[in-house]
Scaffold this motif. Structure first.
Motif, short mmCIF file in Angstrom:
data_model
loop_
_atom_site.label_atom_id
_atom_site.label_comp_id
_atom_site.label_asym_id
_atom_site.label_seq_id
_atom_site.Cartn_x
_atom_site.Cartn_y
_atom_site.Cartn_z
N VAL A 96 0.84 -1.20 0.00
CA VAL A 96 0.00 0.00 0.00
C VAL A 96 0.88 1.25 0.00
CG1 VAL A 96 -1.66 1.35 1.37
CG2 VAL A 96 -2.01 -1.12 1.04
N ALA A 97 1.92 1.26 0.81
CA ALA A 97 2.83 2.41 0.84
C ALA A 97 3.49 2.62 -0.52
CB ALA A 97 3.89 2.22 1.92
N ASP A 98 3.92 1.54 -1.17
CA ASP A 98 4.53 1.64 -2.50
C ASP A 98 3.55 2.20 -3.52
OD1 ASP A 98 6.83 0.56 -1.39
OD2 ASP A 98 6.52 -1.45 -2.25
N LEU A 99 2.30 1.75 -3.46
CA LEU A 99 1.28 2.26 -4.38
C LEU A 99 1.01 3.75 -4.16
CD1 LEU A 99 -1.26 -0.70 -4.39
CD2 LEU A 99 0.15 0.07 -6.31
N LEU A 100 1.00 4.17 -2.91
CA LEU A 100 0.79 5.59 -2.62
C LEU A 100 1.93 6.45 -3.15
CD1 LEU A 100 -0.74 5.39 0.96
CD2 LEU A 100 -1.92 5.98 -1.17
N VAL A 101 3.15 5.96 -3.05
CA VAL A 101 4.31 6.68 -3.59
C VAL A 101 4.18 6.78 -5.12
CG1 VAL A 101 6.80 6.52 -3.99
CG2 VAL A 101 5.87 6.15 -1.71
N MET A 102 3.79 5.70 -5.76
CA MET A 102 3.61 5.72 -7.22
C MET A 102 2.49 6.67 -7.62
SD MET A 102 4.15 1.68 -8.16
CE MET A 102 3.51 1.90 -9.79
N LYS A 103 1.38 6.64 -6.88
CA LYS A 103 0.26 7.54 -7.17
C LYS A 103 0.70 8.98 -7.06
CE LYS A 103 -4.28 8.98 -5.50
NZ LYS A 103 -3.96 10.39 -5.57
N ASP A 104 1.45 9.28 -6.00
CA ASP A 104 1.94 10.65 -5.80
C ASP A 104 2.84 11.08 -6.96
OD1 ASP A 104 2.21 13.08 -4.23
OD2 ASP A 104 4.25 12.39 -3.75
N ALA A 105 3.72 10.19 -7.41
CA ALA A 105 4.62 10.51 -8.52
C ALA A 105 3.82 10.77 -9.80
CB ALA A 105 5.61 9.37 -8.73
N PHE A 106 2.80 9.96 -10.05
CA PHE A 106 1.96 10.18 -11.25
C PHE A 106 1.17 11.47 -11.13
CE2 PHE A 106 2.26 5.47 -11.98
CZ PHE A 106 2.89 5.56 -13.20
N ASP A 107 0.65 11.75 -9.93
CA ASP A 107 -0.13 12.98 -9.73
C ASP A 107 0.74 14.22 -9.98
OD1 ASP A 107 -2.34 11.49 -9.13
OD2 ASP A 107 -2.25 11.83 -6.96
#
Length: 152
Positions: free
Chosen positions: A138-149
């Motif tokens: 979940v933490a890894d997905l949030l980091v990826m989401k933030d980078a895409f955003d």
């Protein structure tokens, strides 16, 4: 392979290593050894699993679409294929196709659950491992989401 060699292979799998050597010994004794020929499909996407496999020898290509080999992950000795089949009945997301003559240990869900029922400490260690892994995912997905955003 000897039981000690089987245990050494099982110890390479993080999800199994947390169970402890005694529990791994029981798994090694109960697991079935299976030879897989080059090109043979060990399992297919959407298949309802009842087991996981630990690669002892050889190499497998893991792919969402067995007909399209452009996105392949390779898995060799010490890798568990279909690990969540040991704890859930969810369909497999990938295929596993042998890239060379291979040997796997087949660990059935029913056997795995019986072993855990008899070893509460190992079951707690497994629960804690899965919880840590889920939190990290979940933490890894949030980091990826933030980078895409930030790029979008």
């Amino acid at each position: 392979m000897s039981i000690d060699e089987d245990i050494a292979i099982l110890e390479q799998v993080p999800m199994l290593r947390v169970l402890g050597r005694g529990t791994l010994r029981m798994i090694a004794v109960a697991a079935e050894t299976r030879q897989v020929q080059t090109g043979e499909m060990l399992f297919a996407p959407a298949e309802k699993p009842d087991c996981a496999f630990v690669v002892q020898e050889g190499m497998f290509a893991l792919n969402i679409d067995p007909e399209n080999s452009s996105r392949v992950i390779e898995a060799g000795p010490g890798t568990m294929l279909g690990e969540f089949a040991l704890i859930t009945e969810a369909a497999r997301p990938l295929s596993a196709i042998a890239q060379q003559p291979s040997i796997v240990m087949r660990i059935s869900r029913s056997m795995f659950m019986k072993i855990l029922e008899g070893d509460a400490d190992a079951a707690v260690r497994l629960r804690d491992y899965v919880a840590r892994r889920t939190r990290q995912s979940v933490a890894d997905l949030l980091v990826m989401k933030d980078a895409f955003d930030q790029k979008g």
